[in-house]
Design an enzyme around this catalytic site. Structure first.
Site, PDB file in Angstrom:
ATOM      1  N   GLY A  21       0.767  -1.229   0.000  1.00  0.00           N
ATOM      2  CA  GLY A  21       0.000   0.000   0.000  1.00  0.00           C
ATOM      3  C   GLY A  21       0.800   1.282   0.000  1.00  0.00           C
ATOM      4  N   GLY A  23       2.679   2.357  -2.473  1.00  0.00           N
ATOM      5  CA  GLY A  23       2.745   2.926  -3.815  1.00  0.00           C
ATOM      6  C   GLY A  23       3.866   2.401  -4.678  1.00  0.00           C
ATOM      7  CE  LYS A  24       5.457  -3.256  -2.993  1.00  0.00           C
ATOM      8  NZ  LYS A  24       4.383  -2.917  -2.045  1.00  0.00           N
ATOM      9  CB  THR A  25       2.091  -0.894  -8.468  1.00  0.00           C
ATOM     10  OG1 THR A  25       2.235  -2.181  -7.851  1.00  0.00           O
ATOM     11  CG2 THR A  25       1.682  -1.091  -9.917  1.00  0.00           C
ATOM     12  CB  SER A  26       1.867   4.483  -8.053  1.00  0.00           C
ATOM     13  OG  SER A  26       0.564   4.024  -7.777  1.00  0.00           O
ATOM     14  CB  THR A 502      -5.089  -0.201  -7.513  1.00  0.00           C
ATOM     15  OG1 THR A 502      -4.802   0.523  -8.707  1.00  0.00           O
ATOM     16  CG2 THR A 502      -4.195  -1.429  -7.450  1.00  0.00           C
TER      17      THR A 502
END
Length: 590
Positions: A21, A23-26, A502
Site C-alpha cells: 500500500g 505505492g510501489k506499483t505507481s 486498484t
C-alpha cells in the site's frame, strides 16, 4: 536530497520494494515511463503473484513482454507463476531422458505438483532476467510484491546456491538434482547482480507514517544482511495542509511530520526524496506521468457532501459473535488495513466474552504492535516461519528419521535444509490454527494478497493429495483445511479494501480466486473513508469523487455485505482504540 526522477539513471536493474500500500506499483510504473520518455528501452516486470500492472497501464499483460501504447520504448510483463511452473516441470522431465520409465516420470510429476515448485519456477523467471535473458533493454524495472514476499524472493539466490553446493541428491519437492543443478549458474549470477551497486539499485518505498517507516527500516536492515546495501529511499504521499484550521488535514500533516522526524538512522542515512500526495487515483498514463511532474496534474475539484448509509465494524463483530465460535480470515491488498480490521474484530469478540486467538500469516507481522496490550480471553501471536520450520524439521526427524541409521538421518536432515521446507512448515502451522476454530474463535490476519494466494495454493494441493489417496469406504470422515475454509458455517472471510480503484480491483480478483476454490467471502470492509470525516481541505476533498465511485462499485458489483470504517486522524492502535472501533460507541454521528 535527490530528485526522484534522477534515481532511475545509475543502474540497469531497479527494484521497488516496501510495505503493502505504499505505492510501489505507481512509482515503478512512473519510473519506467520517465525512463522510456527519455528515449530508452525499458522492461517493467511484476514479481507479485497478485500483479495489477494491467490496470495501472490499461493494457492486458502476460508472461511475455508487451509494448505499452503511447509510451514508445516501454514494455511490460507479469511473471506468471503457473505458466512458469508448467515450463519448469517440462524442463525437469526432459532431463530424465528417453530411457526413463513411466514410474520414474510419474514420481517426478508428483514431486513437482506442490506450491514449492510454483515458487521456484517463478523465481527462476526472475533469475533469468538478472542473468541476461533480456539483453535488448537499457533498464529493467521490477515492481515487487509486499515486503515479506519480496525478502524471501531476494534471499532465494543465496539459499538455493548454498543448498546446491552441499547437496547431490536434489530436493524431494522439486524433483531430481539434475533439475536444480542446471539452474545453479543462473542462481550464482543473480546473487552477484543483486549485490552489485553498479548494476542494481533497490528503491525502498514508504509512506510518511510510522508503520510504513518502521517496515522500511526493517527491510533495509534485512537487505543489508543479504549483502544488498545499494538502497535509495522514496517517501510517497507527502501531504501539507492548506488550511491549518481543518482538523483532519492538520492532523494528517502533523502525523507525517512527526513520523519523518523520528525516522530511524538506518533510513535517514540513505539518499531520499519525497513524492507529494495527489488528488486522484494513480491509474492510467496521465496520472502516472503526473507523479514525476506534479505541476502537470489536473486541478483539484471540491466534491459536495453526500451521506453514507453503510453499517460500521460493530455490526460485523455482532454478526460474527452470534456464531459462538469459528474462523475469521481477513484478506486484501497490502496497506489496506487488514491488521487493524483483524485486531478490531478479535478485540471486539473478546470484549463480548469470547475466547479468541488472533494470529497472522504475514511475514511482516504487525499484529502485536497494533494490539499493544493484553486483555482477558485474547491470545495474540504469529506464525513465525523460522520457528515453524524448526518445529517441522524436528517432527519429521522424530517420525520418518526414527528408524534410520546415522547416514540416513544425515541425508534426511540435508533434504530438509531445502528452502522449500519453510513453505511446507508454514502450511502445517496454518492448518493447525484453522483446526482450533472448532471450539473457539480464531482470527487470522493474512499476508498481502499474493502471499495469501500461494498459501491457498498449498492448501488446495494438500487437499488434492489427501483426497486422491483416501479410501471412500474407510470409517470416519476426512476433513482437510480447504474443506474447513469452504464451510460457510465454519469460516467467514472478510475482504478489506480502500475506496480506491486498484485495491478494489485486487480485492475483486481475490474474491474470484476464492470462489474458484469454493470459498465464498462473507463481506467487505471499506477502510479509511474520507467521506465521513467532514474535511474541507481542497486536496483531500478532491479525492472524494473517486472514493464514492469505488464505494458504489463495491456495493453494485462485488459485495453481499459492506461495512465502513472512516479515516481516523490518529492510527487505531491499542486495546482502547480497537475496542472503540468494534463497539457501538465507536460509530460517528452521520
Amino acid at each position: 536530497m535527490t530528485q526522484f526522477s534522477e534515481l532511475n539513471a545509475p543502474t540497469r536493474y531497479l527494484f521497488f520494494t516496501g510495505k503493502g500500500g505504499v505505492g510501489k506499483t505507481s512509482l515503478s510504473c512512473a519510473s519506467a515511463i520517465a525512463l522510456a520518455d527519455r528515449g530508452l528501452r525499458v522492461l517493467l516486470v511484476s514479481t507479485d503473484p497478485a500483479s495489477n500492472l494491467d490496470e495501472m497501464l490499461s493494457v492486458e499483460l502476460s508472461s511475455e513482454p508487451r509494448e505499452i501504447p503511447l509510451v514508445k520504448g516501454l514494455f511490460a510483463m507479469n511473471i506468471d507463476p503457473e505458466a512458469a511452473a508448467a515450463q519448469y516441470r517440462t524442463r525437469v522431465l526432459d532431463q530424465l531422458g528417453p530411457d526413463a520409465s513411466d514410474t520414474e516420470k510419474s514420481t517426478v510429476r508428483e514431486q513437482l505438483s506442490g506450491a514449492c515448485t510454483t515458487e521456484i519456477a517463478a523465481f527462476d523467471e526472475f533469475v533469468g532476467l538478472l542473468a541476461g535473458d533480456a539483453p535488448d533493454f537499457d533498464h529493467i524495472v521490477f515492481d515487487t510484491a509486499p515486503t515479506g514476499h519480496t525478502l524471501r524472493l531476494l534471499s532465494l539466490p543465496k539459499a538455493w546456491t548454498g543448498f546446491l553446493e552441499n547437496n547431490e541428491r536434489g530436493a524431494s519437492c522439486l524433483g531430481p538434482h539434475s533439475g536444480l543443478k542446471m539452474q545453479e549458474a543462473r542462481f550464482r549470477e543473480a546473487l552477484r547482480c543483486l549485490g552489485d551497486p553498479a548494476r542494481t539499485t533497490i528503491v525502498l518505498v514508504t509512506r510518511p507514517d510510522r508503520g510504513a517507516i518502521r517496515e522500511a527500516a526493517r527491510t533495509s536492515a534485512e537487505l543489508s544482511a543479504l549483502g544488498l546495501s545499494n538502497q535509495l529511499l522514496v517517501v510517497n504521499g507527502r501531504f501539507h495542509a492548506v488550511d491549518q484550521r481543518d482538523t483532519v488535514a492538520s492532523a494528517i500533516a502533523r502525523e507525517q511530520d512527526d513520523a519523518l522526524a523520528a525516522m530511524p538512522a538506518v533510513l535517514a542515512g540513505l539518499p531520499h526524496d519525497e513524492v507529494p500526495l495527489l488528488g486522484f487515483d494513480m491509474v492510467g498514463l496521465p496520472a502516472l506521468r503526473a507523479l514525476m511532474l506534479p505541476a502537470a496534474a489536473p486541478a483539484t475539484v471540491v466534491e459536495p457532501d453526500a451521506p453514507l448509509d453503510l453499517p460500521r465494524i460493530s455490526k460485523l463483530v455482532d454478526e460474527i459473535a452470534s456464531g459462538g465460535r469459528g474462523l475469521v480470515m481477513v484478506m486484501g491488498k497490502g496497506g489496506v488495513g487488514k491488521t487493524t480490521i483483524a485486531a478490531a474484530i478479535a478485540v471486539g469478540l473478546a470484549a463480548r466474552g469470547h475466547a479468541v486467538h488472533l494470529t497472522t500469516t504475514d511475514p511482516a507481522a504487525h499484529v502485536t504492535f497494533v494490539v499493544g496490550g493484553t486483555m482477558p480471553g485474547l491470545t495474540v501471536d504469529r506464525i513465525d516461519p523460522a520457528t515453524e520450520t524448526e518445529r517441522y524439521v524436528e517432527k519429521i526427524m522424530a517420525s520418518r528419521g526414527r528408524d534410520l541409521d546415522d547416514q540416513g538421518k544425515a541425508l534426511l536432515r540435508e533434504d530438509l535444509a531445502s528452502p522449500c521446507t519453510e513453505e511446507v512448515a508454514v502450511f502445517h502451522a496454518f492448518s493447525r490454527v484453522v483446526a482450533e476454530a472448532r471450539s473457539s474463535f480464531v482470527v487470522i490476519d493474512t499476508a498481502p494478497t499474493g502471499h495469501t494466494l500461494l498459501l491457498l495454493d498449498a492448501t488446495g494441493a494438500y487437499h488434492r493429495q489427501m483426497t486422491r489417496h483416501v479410501d471412500p469406504d474407510a470409517p470416519g470422515r476426512l476433513v482437510t483445511p480447504l474443506m474447513r475454509l469452504q464451510d460457510a458455517d465454519y469460516t467467514r472471510v472478510i475482504l478489506v479494501t480502500l475506496p480506491e480503484t486498484t485495491p478494489v480491483s485486487e480485492a475483486g480478483a481475490l474474491q474470484d480466486d476464492l470462489r474458484r476454490a469454493g470459498i465464498e467471502p462473507y463481506g467487505w470492509v471499506i477502510n479509511k473513508s474520507m467521506s465521513a470525516t467532514g474535511t474541507r481541505d481542497p486536496l483531500l476533498r478532491s479525492r472524494l469523487k473517486g472514493e464514492r465511485a469505488q464505494i458504489d462499485r463495491v456495493r453494485a458489483d462485488y459485495a453481499r455485505r459492506v461495512y465502513l470504517l472512516e479515516f481516523r486522524t490518529t492510527p487505531p492502535v491499542g486495546l482502547d482504540e480497537l475496542e472503540r472501533l468494534s463497539s457501538a460507541e465507536g460509530i460517528p454521528a452521520e
